[in-house]
Write an enzyme that holds these catalytic residues in place. Sequence first.
Site, PDB file in Angstrom:
ATOM      1  N   ASN A   7      27.182 -22.294-112.509  1.00  0.00           N
ATOM      2  CA  ASN A   7      26.419 -22.005-111.300  1.00  0.00           C
ATOM      3  C   ASN A   7      27.437 -21.749-110.191  1.00  0.00           C
ATOM      4  O   ASN A   7      28.112 -22.674-109.729  1.00  0.00           O
ATOM      5  CB  ASN A   7      25.501 -23.178-110.931  1.00  0.00           C
ATOM      6  CG  ASN A   7      24.693 -22.906-109.673  1.00  0.00           C
ATOM      7  OD1 ASN A   7      25.165 -22.269-108.736  1.00  0.00           O
ATOM      8  ND2 ASN A   7      23.469 -23.389-109.629  1.00  0.00           N
ATOM      9  N   GLU A  35      22.543 -18.694-110.161  1.00  0.00           N
ATOM     10  CA  GLU A  35      22.492 -18.612-108.704  1.00  0.00           C
ATOM     11  C   GLU A  35      23.398 -17.493-108.190  1.00  0.00           C
ATOM     12  O   GLU A  35      24.285 -17.701-107.363  1.00  0.00           O
ATOM     13  CB  GLU A  35      22.839 -19.961-108.057  1.00  0.00           C
ATOM     14  CG  GLU A  35      22.101 -20.161-106.752  1.00  0.00           C
ATOM     15  CD  GLU A  35      22.174 -21.573-106.196  1.00  0.00           C
ATOM     16  OE1 GLU A  35      21.669 -21.757-105.075  1.00  0.00           O
ATOM     17  OE2 GLU A  35      22.725 -22.478-106.851  1.00  0.00           O
ATOM     18  N   TYR A 105      18.522 -20.823-114.690  1.00  0.00           N
ATOM     19  CA  TYR A 105      18.649 -21.586-113.457  1.00  0.00           C
ATOM     20  C   TYR A 105      17.281 -22.203-113.188  1.00  0.00           C
ATOM     21  O   TYR A 105      16.376 -21.558-112.653  1.00  0.00           O
ATOM     22  CB  TYR A 105      19.097 -20.668-112.316  1.00  0.00           C
ATOM     23  CG  TYR A 105      19.181 -21.336-110.971  1.00  0.00           C
ATOM     24  CD1 TYR A 105      19.707 -22.611-110.827  1.00  0.00           C
ATOM     25  CD2 TYR A 105      18.740 -20.682-109.829  1.00  0.00           C
ATOM     26  CE1 TYR A 105      19.778 -23.228-109.591  1.00  0.00           C
ATOM     27  CE2 TYR A 105      18.812 -21.278-108.575  1.00  0.00           C
ATOM     28  CZ  TYR A 105      19.332 -22.551-108.464  1.00  0.00           C
ATOM     29  OH  TYR A 105      19.400 -23.151-107.238  1.00  0.00           O
ATOM     30  N   ASP A 144      22.183 -24.309-115.234  1.00  0.00           N
ATOM     31  CA  ASP A 144      21.884 -25.373-114.289  1.00  0.00           C
ATOM     32  C   ASP A 144      20.438 -25.770-114.541  1.00  0.00           C
ATOM     33  O   ASP A 144      19.508 -25.082-114.109  1.00  0.00           O
ATOM     34  CB  ASP A 144      22.090 -24.861-112.858  1.00  0.00           C
ATOM     35  CG  ASP A 144      21.714 -25.883-111.811  1.00  0.00           C
ATOM     36  OD1 ASP A 144      21.239 -26.983-112.170  1.00  0.00           O
ATOM     37  OD2 ASP A 144      21.889 -25.581-110.607  1.00  0.00           O
ATOM     38  N   ASN A 146      19.040 -28.545-113.512  1.00  0.00           N
ATOM     39  CA  ASN A 146      18.546 -29.296-112.358  1.00  0.00           C
ATOM     40  C   ASN A 146      17.881 -30.616-112.734  1.00  0.00           C
ATOM     41  O   ASN A 146      16.841 -30.987-112.185  1.00  0.00           O
ATOM     42  CB  ASN A 146      17.596 -28.427-111.523  1.00  0.00           C
ATOM     43  CG  ASN A 146      18.286 -27.871-110.283  1.00  0.00           C
ATOM     44  OD1 ASN A 146      19.036 -28.585-109.620  1.00  0.00           O
ATOM     45  ND2 ASN A 146      18.053 -26.605-109.982  1.00  0.00           N
ATOM     46  N   ASP A 241      30.024 -25.410-105.673  1.00  0.00           N
ATOM     47  CA  ASP A 241      29.708 -26.838-105.674  1.00  0.00           C
ATOM     48  C   ASP A 241      29.437 -27.343-107.091  1.00  0.00           C
ATOM     49  O   ASP A 241      29.277 -28.558-107.305  1.00  0.00           O
ATOM     50  CB  ASP A 241      28.523 -27.155-104.741  1.00  0.00           C
ATOM     51  CG  ASP A 241      27.313 -26.284-104.979  1.00  0.00           C
ATOM     52  OD1 ASP A 241      27.397 -25.301-105.749  1.00  0.00           O
ATOM     53  OD2 ASP A 241      26.247 -26.575-104.391  1.00  0.00           O
ATOM     54  N   HIS A 242      29.380 -26.428-108.056  1.00  0.00           N
ATOM     55  CA  HIS A 242      29.323 -26.767-109.468  1.00  0.00           C
ATOM     56  C   HIS A 242      30.662 -26.412-110.118  1.00  0.00           C
ATOM     57  O   HIS A 242      31.387 -25.540-109.633  1.00  0.00           O
ATOM     58  CB  HIS A 242      28.243 -25.951-110.195  1.00  0.00           C
ATOM     59  CG  HIS A 242      26.847 -26.215-109.752  1.00  0.00           C
ATOM     60  ND1 HIS A 242      25.912 -26.842-110.540  1.00  0.00           N
ATOM     61  CD2 HIS A 242      26.206 -25.888-108.590  1.00  0.00           C
ATOM     62  CE1 HIS A 242      24.759 -26.911-109.899  1.00  0.00           C
ATOM     63  NE2 HIS A 242      24.906 -26.347-108.709  1.00  0.00           N
TER      64      HIS A 242
END
Length: 250
Positions: A7, A35, A105, A144, A146, A241-242
């Site tokens: 991601n 993303e 995602y 991802d 989540n 951030d991943h």
Amino acid sequence: MKFISWNVNGLRAVVKKDFAATFNKLDADFFSIQETKMQEGQLELDLPGYHQYFNYAERKGYSGTALFAKQEPMSVMYGIQSDEFDHEGRAITLEYPDFYLVTSYVPNSGAGLKRLDFRMGWDAAFQDYLSRLDKEKPVILCGDLNVAHKTIDLKNPQSNHHNAGFTDEERDSFTRFLDMGFMDSFRHFYPDMEDIYSWWSYRFHARDRNAGWRIDYFVTSNRLAPKIADSKILTDIYGSDHCPVALILK
């Protein structure tokens, strides 16, 4: 055979960093992106030797997935064959003779869990889609997703209980999915490994403190287990951030 999933939190943004160097260094047979946050025509990627596939969200600058593959697939499917959930560019499926590769995602339930119902609907439709694929040939799902499945999969489980990504509903849904004949490949190899995460908030120096969540996965059909050599989380790679995750097939 190497599979990478990442991601990037905006493909155009990460391309301005060290994406090309990271991409070339990893030298994956299949490189999955989540993303992308872009529309068709906003970026031209020079990736010699790779076939490129994008699924864009209708909403600009939002969601989106991509798959780059050295081997051309037999077929390509965009979305999960659901009119309700296929407007956000959240999945791509490549078909090969011996497996399906799916990148996804998964929707975030959002602040205040305002999208939890949408997320639960997605989970049901997505799991049904993957189950249908699995009846034809083994599935490799990456992306991802989540959800931090177990308390070991995030730094602060107690304070995050009932927050998006760690609700009982999301975790139970993931358990049901695995019970359908799938496995979390990382936990297959490292069932008790602690303090290993794939996402860190940009706030409060979370990555420096390793206050993260493991929400990026390679989930495979159980019958692929003998063919998997390793499943890794590449925490030394920055740019988002991943961090990327990897799957190695024998």
